[in-house]
Design a protein around this motif. Structure first.
Motif, mmCIF file in Angstrom:
data_model
loop_
_atom_site.group_PDB
_atom_site.id
_atom_site.type_symbol
_atom_site.label_atom_id
_atom_site.label_comp_id
_atom_site.label_asym_id
_atom_site.label_seq_id
_atom_site.Cartn_x
_atom_site.Cartn_y
_atom_site.Cartn_z
ATOM 1 N N SER A 9 33.774 43.851 41.039
ATOM 2 C CA SER A 9 34.494 44.620 42.053
ATOM 3 C C SER A 9 35.624 43.803 42.669
ATOM 4 C CB SER A 9 33.536 45.071 43.154
ATOM 5 O OG SER A 9 32.565 45.929 42.636
ATOM 6 N N ILE A 10 35.370 42.533 42.925
ATOM 7 C CA ILE A 10 36.410 41.664 43.483
ATOM 8 C C ILE A 10 37.564 41.521 42.498
ATOM 9 C CG2 ILE A 10 36.924 39.286 44.173
ATOM 10 C CD1 ILE A 10 34.109 39.234 45.434
ATOM 11 N N VAL A 11 37.250 41.363 41.220
ATOM 12 C CA VAL A 11 38.297 41.260 40.199
ATOM 13 C C VAL A 11 39.093 42.563 40.123
ATOM 14 C CG1 VAL A 11 38.716 41.042 37.718
ATOM 15 C CG2 VAL A 11 37.165 39.461 38.860
ATOM 16 N N ALA A 12 38.415 43.692 40.216
ATOM 17 C CA ALA A 12 39.110 44.981 40.166
ATOM 18 C C ALA A 12 40.042 45.154 41.362
ATOM 19 C CB ALA A 12 38.092 46.117 40.115
ATOM 20 N N ILE A 13 39.577 44.798 42.539
ATOM 21 C CA ILE A 13 40.418 44.900 43.735
ATOM 22 C C ILE A 13 41.610 43.958 43.623
ATOM 23 C CG2 ILE A 13 40.493 44.435 46.219
ATOM 24 C CD1 ILE A 13 37.524 45.404 46.251
ATOM 25 N N SER A 14 41.370 42.756 43.139
ATOM 26 C CA SER A 14 42.454 41.797 42.956
ATOM 27 C C SER A 14 43.461 42.305 41.922
ATOM 28 C CB SER A 14 41.881 40.447 42.524
ATOM 29 O OG SER A 14 42.908 39.530 42.266
ATOM 30 N N SER A 15 42.978 42.954 40.880
ATOM 31 C CA SER A 15 43.868 43.506 39.856
ATOM 32 C C SER A 15 44.780 44.576 40.440
ATOM 33 C CB SER A 15 43.054 44.118 38.715
ATOM 34 O OG SER A 15 42.279 43.148 38.083
ATOM 35 N N ILE A 16 44.216 45.427 41.272
ATOM 36 C CA ILE A 16 45.012 46.478 41.904
ATOM 37 C C ILE A 16 46.057 45.862 42.828
ATOM 38 C CG2 ILE A 16 44.915 48.401 43.534
ATOM 39 C CD1 ILE A 16 42.122 49.023 42.278
ATOM 40 N N HIS A 17 45.654 44.866 43.586
ATOM 41 C CA HIS A 17 46.594 44.199 44.491
ATOM 42 C C HIS A 17 47.721 43.528 43.706
ATOM 43 C CE1 HIS A 17 47.969 41.075 47.361
ATOM 44 N NE2 HIS A 17 47.812 42.065 48.215
#
Length: 67
Positions: free
Chosen positions: A16-24
């Motif tokens: 989830s952290i990687v996904a949020i970072s990817s979106i950012h």
């Protein structure tokens, strides 16, 4: 439905952290003209750190579960 324990929750949180970072990071690249290059480099470094940690945690989890 699977069990919800610490061992199964850690990879999900890391993903989830990687996904949020990817979106950012994607949002930053969409307005690349407005963001200084050094800031973009830091966004990329931080994102790759999250990816590396998540991959290492996943690898270590597989190693531990096989032994």
């Amino acid at each position: 439905m699977g069990k919800l324990d610490a061992a199964s929750l850690k990879p999900k949180i890391a993903a989830s952290i990687v996904a949020i970072s990817s979106i950012h990071l994607l949002r930053a690249f969409m307005k690349v003209e407005q963001i200084p290059n050094d800031k973009l480099v830091w966004y990329l470094v931080i994102h790759m750190t999250f990816v590396a940690v998540a991959a290492a945690k996943g690898f270590m989890g597989k190693m531990v579960s096989h032994h």
